[in-house]
Write an enzyme that holds these catalytic residues in place. Structure first.
Site, PDB file in Angstrom:
ATOM      1  N   ASP A 199       0.291 -19.492  85.855  1.00 41.55           N
ATOM      2  CA  ASP A 199      -0.127 -18.709  84.696  1.00 41.55           C
ATOM      3  C   ASP A 199      -1.629 -18.857  84.438  1.00 41.55           C
ATOM      4  O   ASP A 199      -2.128 -19.973  84.338  1.00 41.55           O
ATOM      5  CB  ASP A 199       0.655 -19.239  83.484  1.00 41.55           C
ATOM      6  CG  ASP A 199       0.480 -18.380  82.259  1.00 41.55           C
ATOM      7  OD1 ASP A 199       0.837 -17.196  82.334  1.00 41.55           O
ATOM      8  OD2 ASP A 199      -0.029 -18.884  81.253  1.00 41.55           O
ATOM      9  N   GLU A 256      -1.993 -16.181  88.802  1.00 43.12           N
ATOM     10  CA  GLU A 256      -2.313 -15.054  87.926  1.00 43.12           C
ATOM     11  C   GLU A 256      -3.767 -15.172  87.530  1.00 43.12           C
ATOM     12  O   GLU A 256      -4.178 -16.176  86.944  1.00 43.12           O
ATOM     13  CB  GLU A 256      -1.431 -15.059  86.679  1.00 43.12           C
ATOM     14  CG  GLU A 256      -1.654 -13.849  85.808  1.00 43.12           C
ATOM     15  CD  GLU A 256      -1.202 -14.011  84.379  1.00 43.12           C
ATOM     16  OE1 GLU A 256      -1.215 -15.147  83.876  1.00 43.12           O
ATOM     17  OE2 GLU A 256      -0.836 -13.005  83.757  1.00 43.12           O
ATOM     18  N   HIS A 332       6.528  -8.983  82.952  1.00 38.67           N
ATOM     19  CA  HIS A 332       6.910  -9.163  81.551  1.00 38.67           C
ATOM     20  C   HIS A 332       5.753  -8.893  80.591  1.00 38.67           C
ATOM     21  O   HIS A 332       5.945  -8.916  79.366  1.00 38.67           O
ATOM     22  CB  HIS A 332       7.423 -10.594  81.370  1.00 38.67           C
ATOM     23  CG  HIS A 332       6.354 -11.587  81.674  1.00 38.67           C
ATOM     24  ND1 HIS A 332       5.813 -11.757  82.933  1.00 38.67           N
ATOM     25  CD2 HIS A 332       5.682 -12.430  80.868  1.00 38.67           C
ATOM     26  CE1 HIS A 332       4.865 -12.663  82.892  1.00 38.67           C
ATOM     27  NE2 HIS A 332       4.762 -13.097  81.656  1.00 38.67           N
ATOM     28  N   ASP A 333       4.558  -8.668  81.155  1.00 36.95           N
ATOM     29  CA  ASP A 333       3.367  -8.383  80.333  1.00 36.95           C
ATOM     30  C   ASP A 333       2.972  -6.915  80.399  1.00 36.95           C
ATOM     31  O   ASP A 333       2.013  -6.513  79.729  1.00 36.95           O
ATOM     32  CB  ASP A 333       2.148  -9.182  80.836  1.00 36.95           C
ATOM     33  CG  ASP A 333       2.280 -10.667  80.613  1.00 36.95           C
ATOM     34  OD1 ASP A 333       1.643 -11.428  81.358  1.00 36.95           O
ATOM     35  OD2 ASP A 333       3.043 -11.058  79.704  1.00 36.95           O
TER      36      ASP A 333
HETATM   37  O1  TEU Z   1      -0.659 -13.681  80.722  1.00 37.20           O
HETATM   38  C1  TEU Z   1      -2.064 -13.793  80.787  1.00 37.20           C
HETATM   39  C2  TEU Z   1      -2.691 -12.593  80.339  1.00 37.20           C
HETATM   40  O2  TEU Z   1      -3.785 -12.302  80.718  1.00 37.20           O
HETATM   41  C3  TEU Z   1      -1.926 -11.756  79.411  1.00 37.20           C
HETATM   42  O3  TEU Z   1      -2.235 -12.195  78.101  1.00 37.20           O
HETATM   43  C4  TEU Z   1      -2.322 -10.365  79.630  1.00 37.20           C
HETATM   44  O4  TEU Z   1      -3.722 -10.290  79.638  1.00 37.20           O
HETATM   45  C5  TEU Z   1      -1.812  -9.537  78.519  1.00 37.20           C
HETATM   46  O5  TEU Z   1      -0.510  -9.953  78.257  1.00 37.20           O
HETATM   47  C6  TEU Z   1      -1.865  -8.110  78.962  1.00 37.20           C
HETATM   48  O6  TEU Z   1      -1.097  -7.369  78.060  1.00 37.20           O
HETATM   49  C7  TEU Z   1       0.003 -14.924  80.945  1.00 37.20           C
HETATM   50  C8  TEU Z   1       1.486 -14.686  80.793  1.00 37.20           C
HETATM   51  O7  TEU Z   1       1.927 -13.780  81.810  1.00 37.20           O
HETATM   52  C9  TEU Z   1       1.722 -14.133  79.419  1.00 37.20           C
HETATM   53  O8  TEU Z   1       3.086 -13.775  79.241  1.00 37.20           O
HETATM   54  C10 TEU Z   1       1.321 -15.203  78.410  1.00 37.20           C
HETATM   55  O9  TEU Z   1       1.436 -14.654  77.110  1.00 37.20           O
HETATM   56  C11 TEU Z   1      -0.130 -15.655  78.639  1.00 37.20           C
HETATM   57  O10 TEU Z   1      -0.453 -15.881  80.001  1.00 37.20           O
HETATM   58  C12 TEU Z   1      -0.361 -16.987  77.936  1.00 37.20           C
HETATM   59  O11 TEU Z   1       0.383 -17.983  78.612  1.00 37.20           O
END
Ligand code: TEU
Ligand code: CA
Length: 556
Positions: A199, A256, A332-333
């Site tokens: 992450d 990521e 999921h994002d």
């Molecule tokens: O996401 C990182 C991230 O960059 C996200 O915040 C993204 O930019 C945003 O959701 C785009 O809509 C990771 C995980 O995948 C996310 O679910 C977490 O909320 C985040 O890190 C914090 O751990």
């Protein structure tokens, strides 16, 4: 020892709380995943990536971990985990866990100790700074809105949290932090897991001095990303993690990395294997931003196909022979791809989903299928704020509509409906029974109301379904080396209706043609020779491409 099996694999991402409930509490769990192994084997995927399943207060749905060597009670016990892993391996499925080590939960014992004083063993596990003129140490805003700093009276200092205040950033400059993280990684690797998704791993090295970031006119905070992503010691930390942990196991890793470029990724995913196997980059999922920089990702604009082709081509060419791509539309994002990258209505949805699948899965790299993508799931069509549960969605509304008054409520609701992460987190639609077969009690989060039309049961035996098409895409990748290892060449960069490209490998040529529009278009690809390998329509006119039509020709 790291073999290259990640180059031949297709990964299926499971959001555990939304996949399958097996103990009648409305929340997906490990037992539910085990129950669905036959479905996953039928689809043909090789690896499962589970979003975090460790103990967490769930401020950010598990991305705020309070104990790395545990299982969140909602998902089951460590025994349930061990049984799931055994069942997966018995079925030739591999398991990739989600490693969240840029930050912990504020309930983690390390933070609970660190915040007490400036001289306890955990005092420097996080990023603490003195106030500046009685205020936060710099102008950084947090991803989930508000300041990236929170003041703790016990220490008389602020701590950094790039996400929620309940997600304090770990201090990776501290060797003890890195060693504790490596120990937690070994805990899971010794259990036999097959890899990690990491992450926001490119945030672990911050620029010393933590300088103020660029601040858009009228914005409440500055942008931290120039100083918190792809920082000066990132490669060093990744190489240390590789030397001390990763290289001792035959695993797959994907980092990521918001804001990473192909040039950086050549190092992060270098073929010598000294860092990671691949990264999740964000260029193609950030193409349509808001004209007002203060609103970032929130928009309701279609994505330009010419821009999408240019972006994916930059990454295909940028890593060919020098690194390795991950391939994804959804996670999921991200909102559901059919709703985000096409304007397909219910009539064209199946073809559009099959076309998107073809476009992605015929590229070079490791494809990721997000739960429900193989069914052609769409966005929900949210209309009111009380339908949302994600901290990112709710905070954005309150910040931009109520606090800063940058945008009207109705406009922000349109943006949320188009871009929110909630779209991806509705429970998996298995069939047309109560709660779509996800649970026999009220699900933790509302189902997408179109589950009577879009569900697994209605697709797994229908040769025309999105599911059956994804089965073919995945089987083809396993069979055809040109798909896995071939070079890439974009055709007609300026064509804003069709995304066509070539793949070449040891005398085999693939011609991949994808009509991104709801209209029939005429194109004459003189490269068309050899046989039709895959199509989402019955054979038609050679130079006529029907709405969302995809064709793959192979010439050996
Ligand atoms: O996401 C990182 C991230 O960059 C996200 O915040 C993204 O930019 C945003 O959701 C785009 O809509 C990771 C995980 O995948 C996310 O679910 C977490 O909320 C985040 O890190 C914090 O751990
Ligand atoms: Ca459950």
């Amino acid at each position: 020892m790291n073999s290259n099996w990640f180059k031949d694999a297709v990964v299926y991402q499971i959001y555990p709380r939304s996949f399958q409930d097996s103990n009648h509490d409305g929340i997906g769990d490990l037992g539910g995943i085990k129950q669905r192994i036959p479905y996953l084997k039928k689809l043909g995927v090789d690896v499962l990536w589970l979003n975090p399943i460790y103990r967490s207060p769930d401020v950010d749905n598990g991305y705020d971990i309070s104990d790395y060597e545990s299982i969140q009670a909602d998902f089951g016990t460590m025994e349930d985990f061990d049984q799931l892993l055994e069942a997966l391996h018995k079925n030739q499925l591999k398991l990739m866990m989600d490693l969240v080590v840029n930050h912990t939960s504020d309930q983690h014992k390390w933070f609970q100790a660190s915040k007490q004083s400036r001289d306890n063993p955990y005092a420097d596990y996080y990023i603490w700074r003195d106030p500046v003129d009685g205020h936060a140490p710099n102008n950084w805003g947090a991803s989930f809105n508000g300041s990236a700093w929170t003041y703790v009276p016990e220490r008389g200092q602020y701590y950094l949290h790039l996400f929620a205040p309940e997600q304090p950033d770990l201090n990776w400059e501290n060797e003890a932090v890195r060693q504790d993280v490596y120990a937690a990684m070994r805990f899971w690797l010794e259990k036999g897991i097959d890899g990690f998704r990491m992450d926001v791993i490119n945030m672990i090295s911050k620029v010393p001095g933590l300088p103020d970031g660029p601040q858009a006119a009228g914005a409440a905070y500055g942008d931290s990303s120039p100083y918190t992503t792809n920082g000066p010691r990132l490669n060093e930390f990744l190489q240390e993690m590789n030397r001390e942990v990763l290289s001792h196991y035959d695993i797959m890793t994907v980092g990521e990395m918001p804001g990473a470029t192909p040039e950086m990724a050549r190092q992060y995913s270098n073929l010598a294997g000294t860092e990671l196997n691949m990264i999740f980059q964000f260029e193609h999922v950030s193409l349509a931003g808001n004209p007002d920089p203060r609103l970032g990702k929130w928009n309701d604009q279609p994505v330009s196909l010419v821009d999408l082709k240019a972006s994916l081509s930059r990454w295909q060419e940028g890593l060919d022979g020098q690194g390795w791509n991950s391939l994804y539309w959804n996670n999921h994002d991200q909102p559901r791809a059919v709703s985000r990258f096409t304007t397909a209505g219910p009539q064209e949805r199946v073809k559009a989903a099959q076309m998107l699948g073809t476009t992605l899965h015929l590229l070079q790299g490791t494809p990721y299928v997000y739960e429900g993508e193989e069914l052609g799931m769409t966005n929900v069509g949210y209309t009111s704020l009380d339908q949302y549960e994600d901290i990112e969605s709710l905070n954005a509304y309150h910040e931009y509509v109520e606090k800063e008054q940058l945008v009207s409520g109705s406009t922000m609701l349109r943006y949320l409906a188009h871009m929110s992460r909630d779209n991806a987190r509705t429970p998996m639609p298995w069939d047309t029974s109560l709660n779509a077969g996800f649970s026999d009690v009220e699900p933790w989060f509302a189902l997408n109301p179109n589950y009577p039309e879009i569900n697994a049961a209605s697709q797994t035996d229908d040769p025309e379904s999105v599911f059956s098409y994804y089965q073919k895409l995945i089987a083809l990748r396993h069979q055809e080396p040109a798909i896995r290892y071939g070079s890439y060449q974009l055709l007609d960069p300026k064509d804003d209706q069709v995304f066509a490209y070539l793949r070449e490998y040891q005398g085999t040529t693939l011609l991949v043609i994808n009509n991104f529009t709801a209209t029939t278009v005429h194109r004459d690809y003189d490269q068309v020779k050899g046989e039709l390998l895959l199509a989402n329509y019955p054979a038609g006119q050679l130079t006529e491409f029907r709405p969302y039509e995809s064709r793959v020709y192979v010439h050996k």
